[in-house]
Design a protein around this motif. Sequence first.
Motif, PDB file in Angstrom:
ATOM      1  N   PRO A 112      -3.726   4.756  -5.503  1.00  0.00           N
ATOM      2  CA  PRO A 112      -4.480   4.948  -4.263  1.00  0.00           C
ATOM      3  C   PRO A 112      -3.695   5.745  -3.245  1.00  0.00           C
ATOM      4  O   PRO A 112      -2.476   5.711  -3.218  1.00  0.00           O
ATOM      5  N   ARG A 113      -4.386   6.468  -2.390  1.00  0.00           N
ATOM      6  CA  ARG A 113      -3.742   7.288  -1.378  1.00  0.00           C
ATOM      7  C   ARG A 113      -3.306   6.416  -0.209  1.00  0.00           C
ATOM      8  O   ARG A 113      -4.027   5.531   0.230  1.00  0.00           O
ATOM      9  N   ALA A 114      -2.127   6.682   0.331  1.00  0.00           N
ATOM     10  CA  ALA A 114      -1.596   5.863   1.409  1.00  0.00           C
ATOM     11  C   ALA A 114      -1.865   6.425   2.788  1.00  0.00           C
ATOM     12  O   ALA A 114      -1.930   5.686   3.751  1.00  0.00           O
ATOM     13  N   GLU A 115      -2.037   7.755   2.891  1.00  0.00           N
ATOM     14  CA  GLU A 115      -2.023   8.343   4.225  1.00  0.00           C
ATOM     15  C   GLU A 115      -3.223   7.935   5.053  1.00  0.00           C
ATOM     16  O   GLU A 115      -3.131   7.794   6.262  1.00  0.00           O
ATOM     17  N   GLY A 116      -4.396   7.734   4.440  1.00  0.00           N
ATOM     18  CA  GLY A 116      -5.567   7.336   5.197  1.00  0.00           C
ATOM     19  C   GLY A 116      -5.378   5.975   5.835  1.00  0.00           C
ATOM     20  O   GLY A 116      -5.676   5.764   7.001  1.00  0.00           O
ATOM     21  N   HIS A 129       0.786  -1.229   0.000  1.00  0.00           N
ATOM     22  CA  HIS A 129       0.000   0.000   0.000  1.00  0.00           C
ATOM     23  C   HIS A 129       0.820   1.283   0.000  1.00  0.00           C
ATOM     24  O   HIS A 129       0.323   2.323  -0.402  1.00  0.00           O
ATOM     25  N   LEU A 130       2.069   1.214   0.457  1.00  0.00           N
ATOM     26  CA  LEU A 130       2.774   2.486   0.616  1.00  0.00           C
ATOM     27  C   LEU A 130       3.919   2.708  -0.352  1.00  0.00           C
ATOM     28  O   LEU A 130       4.429   3.813  -0.444  1.00  0.00           O
ATOM     29  N   LEU A 131       4.315   1.694  -1.110  1.00  0.00           N
ATOM     30  CA  LEU A 131       5.438   1.889  -2.018  1.00  0.00           C
ATOM     31  C   LEU A 131       4.949   2.342  -3.391  1.00  0.00           C
ATOM     32  O   LEU A 131       3.984   1.818  -3.928  1.00  0.00           O
ATOM     33  N   LEU A 144       9.999   5.982   7.701  1.00  0.00           N
ATOM     34  CA  LEU A 144      10.506   6.790   6.598  1.00  0.00           C
ATOM     35  C   LEU A 144       9.935   6.298   5.264  1.00  0.00           C
ATOM     36  O   LEU A 144       9.632   7.105   4.379  1.00  0.00           O
ATOM     37  N   GLU A 145       9.771   5.001   5.114  1.00  0.00           N
ATOM     38  CA  GLU A 145       9.116   4.460   3.918  1.00  0.00           C
ATOM     39  C   GLU A 145       7.692   4.994   3.807  1.00  0.00           C
ATOM     40  O   GLU A 145       7.230   5.376   2.731  1.00  0.00           O
ATOM     41  N   LEU A 146       6.989   5.012   4.937  1.00  0.00           N
ATOM     42  CA  LEU A 146       5.606   5.476   4.943  1.00  0.00           C
ATOM     43  C   LEU A 146       5.523   6.947   4.555  1.00  0.00           C
ATOM     44  O   LEU A 146       4.652   7.347   3.785  1.00  0.00           O
ATOM     45  N   VAL A 147       6.443   7.754   5.075  1.00  0.00           N
ATOM     46  CA  VAL A 147       6.430   9.194   4.791  1.00  0.00           C
ATOM     47  C   VAL A 147       6.785   9.480   3.337  1.00  0.00           C
ATOM     48  O   VAL A 147       6.164  10.322   2.685  1.00  0.00           O
ATOM     49  N   THR A 148       7.773   8.753   2.811  1.00  0.00           N
ATOM     50  CA  THR A 148       8.316   9.080   1.488  1.00  0.00           C
ATOM     51  C   THR A 148       7.694   8.303   0.342  1.00  0.00           C
ATOM     52  O   THR A 148       7.756   8.739  -0.812  1.00  0.00           O
ATOM     53  N   GLY A 149       7.125   7.119   0.619  1.00  0.00           N
ATOM     54  CA  GLY A 149       6.646   6.255  -0.453  1.00  0.00           C
ATOM     55  C   GLY A 149       7.774   5.557  -1.194  1.00  0.00           C
ATOM     56  O   GLY A 149       7.564   4.994  -2.266  1.00  0.00           O
ATOM     57  N   ARG A 150       8.980   5.568  -0.626  1.00  0.00           N
ATOM     58  CA  ARG A 150      10.146   4.925  -1.243  1.00  0.00           C
ATOM     59  C   ARG A 150      10.502   3.630  -0.514  1.00  0.00           C
ATOM     60  O   ARG A 150      10.222   3.483   0.666  1.00  0.00           O
ATOM     61  N   ARG A 151      11.154   2.742  -1.230  1.00  0.00           N
ATOM     62  CA  ARG A 151      11.651   1.510  -0.632  1.00  0.00           C
ATOM     63  C   ARG A 151      12.900   1.779   0.196  1.00  0.00           C
ATOM     64  O   ARG A 151      13.655   2.707  -0.092  1.00  0.00           O
ATOM     65  N   ALA A 152      13.120   0.929   1.201  1.00  0.00           N
ATOM     66  CA  ALA A 152      14.338   1.050   2.006  1.00  0.00           C
ATOM     67  C   ALA A 152      15.576   0.899   1.140  1.00  0.00           C
ATOM     68  O   ALA A 152      16.590   1.568   1.346  1.00  0.00           O
TER      69      ALA A 152
END
Length: 224
Positions: free
Chosen positions: A23-27, A9-11, A128-136
Amino acid sequence: MALGSLADHLLLDSRDNGNGNAPRAEGGAARAELGDAHARRAGRRPGLEYLHETANPPVIYRDLKSSNVLLDDALCPKLSDFGLAKLGPVGDRSPRVMGTYGYCAPEYVRAGTLTVKTDVYSFGVLLLELVTGRRAVDSTRPAAEQLLVAWAMPMLRDSKRYRELADPLLRGDFPERDLKQAVAVAAMCLQEEASARPLMSDAAMTLAYLAEAAAAASSNTTPS
């Protein structure tokens, strides 16, 4: 689990369906965090906080990553895959460094030092992944951006640059104060020295407050 893993959901590359309507991830993220807030109010300690501060001896999870956080149909998070988990004592040294590259704490990589603060560092990467939408770790990006923590560190050290970390799919539609607090928690969890990182209970309490504030704002009510 009904909704797969948090990674689904977040990447960025897993959210874009090819027509620009990702889709939006923040909700979902807020609802997942709110589930932990509800657990706290019911007298239950969520996730890593329970493993670190209630279990005796403490349990070091050792493989926290977005693909190991599973979501039920209400977006409540569940930790999965305890194959690398290890009982205390705190301060143990592991002769073989295990876990997932990009999430491991520096003291664990260098010397095999394993404590609950090792998990706290991994949680910082997850946040940080959640905030940025990037993979580790993302080998498809330019060399300087492949390791998320290394790319983000200059921005984590300058609060004026926190906004640069925001997931572009959010399109700037988020409360600036909430972003800064979430990034500040990630920055504390990612401290080089393990002793400078917060306890999971402190990080969880801050994020639970943010989730409740977001839920209250969406319903036009004021959180207590």
